[in-house]
Motif scaffolding. Structure first.
Motif, mmCIF file in Angstrom:
data_model
loop_
_atom_site.group_PDB
_atom_site.id
_atom_site.type_symbol
_atom_site.label_atom_id
_atom_site.label_comp_id
_atom_site.label_asym_id
_atom_site.label_seq_id
_atom_site.Cartn_x
_atom_site.Cartn_y
_atom_site.Cartn_z
ATOM 1 N N ALA A 48 11.126 -28.367 -58.758
ATOM 2 C CA ALA A 48 12.160 -29.395 -58.589
ATOM 3 C C ALA A 48 13.573 -28.804 -58.585
ATOM 4 O O ALA A 48 14.508 -29.451 -58.120
ATOM 5 C CB ALA A 48 12.032 -30.438 -59.689
ATOM 6 N N THR A 49 13.733 -27.578 -59.057
ATOM 7 C CA THR A 49 15.052 -26.938 -59.068
ATOM 8 C C THR A 49 15.445 -26.420 -57.691
ATOM 9 O O THR A 49 16.593 -26.078 -57.471
ATOM 10 C CB THR A 49 15.097 -25.750 -60.045
ATOM 11 O OG1 THR A 49 14.249 -24.700 -59.566
ATOM 12 C CG2 THR A 49 14.695 -26.154 -61.449
ATOM 13 N N SER A 72 13.917 -19.001 -60.041
ATOM 14 C CA SER A 72 15.158 -18.238 -59.958
ATOM 15 C C SER A 72 16.392 -19.072 -60.281
ATOM 16 O O SER A 72 17.496 -18.548 -60.309
ATOM 17 C CB SER A 72 15.310 -17.650 -58.545
ATOM 18 O OG SER A 72 15.352 -18.696 -57.590
ATOM 19 N N ARG A 73 16.208 -20.362 -60.530
ATOM 20 C CA ARG A 73 17.336 -21.243 -60.816
ATOM 21 C C ARG A 73 17.197 -21.866 -62.196
ATOM 22 O O ARG A 73 16.091 -22.153 -62.655
ATOM 23 C CB ARG A 73 17.417 -22.345 -59.764
ATOM 24 C CG ARG A 73 17.643 -21.752 -58.383
ATOM 25 C CD ARG A 73 17.913 -22.801 -57.374
ATOM 26 N NE ARG A 73 18.147 -22.142 -56.081
ATOM 27 C CZ ARG A 73 17.978 -22.742 -54.942
ATOM 28 N NH1 ARG A 73 17.595 -23.990 -54.888
ATOM 29 N NH2 ARG A 73 18.217 -22.089 -53.813
ATOM 30 N N VAL A 74 18.327 -22.107 -62.830
ATOM 31 C CA VAL A 74 18.342 -22.709 -64.160
ATOM 32 C C VAL A 74 17.883 -24.163 -64.063
ATOM 33 O O VAL A 74 18.298 -24.899 -63.165
ATOM 34 C CB VAL A 74 19.758 -22.627 -64.783
ATOM 35 C CG1 VAL A 74 19.811 -23.348 -66.114
ATOM 36 C CG2 VAL A 74 20.171 -21.166 -64.943
ATOM 37 N N LEU A 75 17.034 -24.560 -64.988
ATOM 38 C CA LEU A 75 16.529 -25.925 -65.028
ATOM 39 C C LEU A 75 17.559 -26.839 -65.677
ATOM 40 O O LEU A 75 18.157 -26.483 -66.688
ATOM 41 C CB LEU A 75 15.245 -26.004 -65.856
ATOM 42 C CG LEU A 75 13.979 -25.488 -65.212
ATOM 43 C CD1 LEU A 75 13.797 -24.021 -65.499
ATOM 44 C CD2 LEU A 75 12.802 -26.269 -65.697
ATOM 45 N N ASP A 100 16.177 -17.677 -70.781
ATOM 46 C CA ASP A 100 17.177 -17.655 -69.708
ATOM 47 C C ASP A 100 17.371 -19.023 -69.049
ATOM 48 O O ASP A 100 18.197 -19.180 -68.158
ATOM 49 C CB ASP A 100 16.838 -16.602 -68.657
ATOM 50 C CG ASP A 100 15.533 -16.871 -67.916
ATOM 51 O OD1 ASP A 100 14.900 -17.931 -68.143
ATOM 52 O OD2 ASP A 100 15.141 -16.018 -67.108
ATOM 53 N N GLY A 101 16.595 -20.026 -69.471
ATOM 54 C CA GLY A 101 16.742 -21.374 -68.945
ATOM 55 C C GLY A 101 16.153 -21.597 -67.570
ATOM 56 O O GLY A 101 16.315 -22.660 -66.979
#
Length: 112
Positions: A48-49, A72-75, A100-101
């Motif tokens: 979903a990110t 690879s993207r912060v949630l 790292d979120g």
């Protein structure tokens, strides 16, 4: 007595249709009946990110299994505590986000 276990990691395309492959991959490695459903919810939260791929990691130690999905993207809070969070919370003994979120994890404990 020290606990022994195994660990597996695999990259999956971040696409809803790939969720079936994730569930099958988990089912072949973990004996917990809830593992594939938990993995599915973690995978869906990460895709979903908008990340292009999701790294799934399975680890076992004694009676515990840990499933991690990371991209690879912060949630955002919506991704890490969305509708699937209720399912994961009900099936896992504990869960959370990676340091790292960019991922979510859940620990399952075998019931005797």
């Amino acid at each position: 007595m020290p606990e022994t276990g195994h660990s597996w990691t695999r990259q999956f395309e971040a696409h809803p249709g790939t969720a079936r492959l994730v569930r099958c991959w988990v089912t072949l490695r973990l004996r917990d009946l809830d593992a594939s459903q938990v993995a599915n919810e973690l995978f869906i939260a990460v895709i979903a990110t908008g990340t292009p791929t999701v790294e799934m990691t399975l680890s076992t130690a004694g009676a515990r299994s840990r499933i991690t999905a990371a991209g690879s993207r912060v949630l955002s809070l919506r991704h890490s505590h969305g509708p699937g969070f209720t399912i994961v919370s009900g099936l896992a003994s504990t869960s959370g986000t990676t340091a790292d979120g960019r991922g979510v994890w859940a620990q399952l404990t075998k019931k005797d």
